[in-house]
Write a protein that holds these residues in place. Structure first.
Motif, mmCIF file in Angstrom:
data_model
loop_
_atom_site.group_PDB
_atom_site.id
_atom_site.type_symbol
_atom_site.label_atom_id
_atom_site.label_comp_id
_atom_site.label_asym_id
_atom_site.label_seq_id
_atom_site.Cartn_x
_atom_site.Cartn_y
_atom_site.Cartn_z
ATOM 1 N N PHE A 76 16.714 -0.780 2.381
ATOM 2 C CA PHE A 76 17.986 -1.394 2.005
ATOM 3 C C PHE A 76 19.052 -0.848 2.948
ATOM 4 O O PHE A 76 19.759 0.099 2.651
ATOM 5 C CB PHE A 76 18.328 -1.061 0.552
ATOM 6 N N GLY A 77 19.149 -1.479 4.105
ATOM 7 C CA GLY A 77 20.110 -1.067 5.116
ATOM 8 C C GLY A 77 21.329 -1.968 5.115
ATOM 9 O O GLY A 77 21.536 -2.782 4.212
ATOM 10 N N PRO A 78 22.165 -1.841 6.168
ATOM 11 C CA PRO A 78 23.401 -2.623 6.254
ATOM 12 C C PRO A 78 23.166 -4.138 6.259
ATOM 13 O O PRO A 78 23.946 -4.884 5.659
ATOM 14 C CB PRO A 78 24.026 -2.163 7.576
ATOM 15 N N ALA A 79 22.112 -4.616 6.916
ATOM 16 C CA ALA A 79 21.860 -6.060 6.959
ATOM 17 C C ALA A 79 21.487 -6.589 5.572
ATOM 18 O O ALA A 79 21.942 -7.670 5.173
ATOM 19 C CB ALA A 79 20.746 -6.375 7.956
ATOM 20 N N THR A 80 20.697 -5.831 4.839
ATOM 21 C CA THR A 80 20.328 -6.245 3.480
ATOM 22 C C THR A 80 21.556 -6.224 2.582
ATOM 23 O O THR A 80 21.779 -7.160 1.802
ATOM 24 C CB THR A 80 19.229 -5.331 2.906
ATOM 25 N N ARG A 81 22.378 -5.193 2.715
ATOM 26 C CA ARG A 81 23.606 -5.114 1.911
ATOM 27 C C ARG A 81 24.513 -6.300 2.207
ATOM 28 O O ARG A 81 25.060 -6.923 1.291
ATOM 29 C CB ARG A 81 24.331 -3.802 2.173
ATOM 30 N N ILE A 85 25.740 -9.134 -0.484
ATOM 31 C CA ILE A 85 27.153 -9.441 -0.701
ATOM 32 C C ILE A 85 27.430 -10.919 -0.451
ATOM 33 O O ILE A 85 28.148 -11.571 -1.213
ATOM 34 C CB ILE A 85 28.052 -8.533 0.169
ATOM 35 N N SER A 86 26.854 -11.469 0.598
ATOM 36 C CA SER A 86 27.033 -12.880 0.914
ATOM 37 C C SER A 86 26.534 -13.761 -0.225
ATOM 38 O O SER A 86 27.222 -14.697 -0.657
ATOM 39 C CB SER A 86 26.294 -13.218 2.215
ATOM 40 N N VAL A 87 25.345 -13.479 -0.718
ATOM 41 C CA VAL A 87 24.784 -14.256 -1.825
ATOM 42 C C VAL A 87 25.648 -14.095 -3.072
ATOM 43 O O VAL A 87 25.954 -15.068 -3.769
ATOM 44 C CB VAL A 87 23.315 -13.838 -2.096
ATOM 45 N N GLN A 88 26.066 -12.870 -3.360
ATOM 46 C CA GLN A 88 26.890 -12.627 -4.543
ATOM 47 C C GLN A 88 28.202 -13.410 -4.468
ATOM 48 O O GLN A 88 28.629 -14.002 -5.456
ATOM 49 C CB GLN A 88 27.166 -11.127 -4.706
ATOM 50 N N VAL A 94 30.125 -10.525 -8.819
ATOM 51 C CA VAL A 94 30.873 -9.421 -8.231
ATOM 52 C C VAL A 94 30.161 -9.019 -6.955
ATOM 53 O O VAL A 94 28.977 -8.660 -6.978
ATOM 54 C CB VAL A 94 30.971 -8.229 -9.210
ATOM 55 N N ALA A 95 30.866 -9.094 -5.827
ATOM 56 C CA ALA A 95 30.255 -8.822 -4.516
ATOM 57 C C ALA A 95 30.310 -7.329 -4.224
ATOM 58 O O ALA A 95 31.104 -6.848 -3.425
ATOM 59 C CB ALA A 95 30.967 -9.623 -3.431
ATOM 60 N N ASP A 96 29.401 -6.577 -4.871
ATOM 61 C CA ASP A 96 29.379 -5.124 -4.713
ATOM 62 C C ASP A 96 28.207 -4.636 -3.858
ATOM 63 O O ASP A 96 28.086 -3.447 -3.589
ATOM 64 C CB ASP A 96 29.347 -4.441 -6.073
#
Length: 132
Positions: A76-81, A85-88, A94-96
């Motif tokens: 779970f790195g920056p690209a996954t985060r 967030i994009s999907v949320q 809540v885009a957390d």
């Protein structure tokens, strides 16, 4: 006297066998297998910095929802985060950047009509514990 000894030995052997069988059954039922003890992926929250097969399932499910595919590397790195967030944001959550119950609920199901949806990662969804 020999008959009595044979009966006695047979009784002891049967008692030992039944105790051994009961002990084996009790041991199997007492301690859950590691996979059962760990629970399902959907029962936990995931955020940046984690590494597990559950995160690989998240990445596969995210790739079904986004255009810019991310690597499925179980990290779970920056690209996954950023993808989380994009999907949320796109679905009004809540885009957390944390994959919790509401995000899991969205990721677990194909959003494109009834029936089997071509390209949806059903195997990853089932492995993550989605009720699909």
């Amino acid at each position: 006297m020999p008959t009595r000894t044979r009966r006695h030995k047979l009784a002891l052997a049967l008692a030992a066998f039944s105790l051994a069988a009961a002990g084996t059954v009790g041991a199997v039922g007492a301690a859950p297998a590691p996979a059962e003890a760990a629970g399902r992926c959907v029962d936990y929250n995931y955020s940046q910095g984690g590494y597990s097969s559950c995160i690989g399932y998240i990445q596969q499910l995210l790739n079904d929802k986004i255009q810019n595919k991310i690597a499925v590397d179980n990290a779970f790195g920056p690209a996954t985060r950023a993808a989380v967030i994009s999907v949320q944001r796109n679905v009004g959550l809540v885009a957390d950047g944390i994959v919790g119950p509401k995000t899991w609920n969205y990721l677990c199901y194909p959003q494109r009509g009834p029936g089997p949806v071509p390209g949806f990662p059903y195997a990853a969804a089932r492995a993550a514990g989605c009720a699909i």
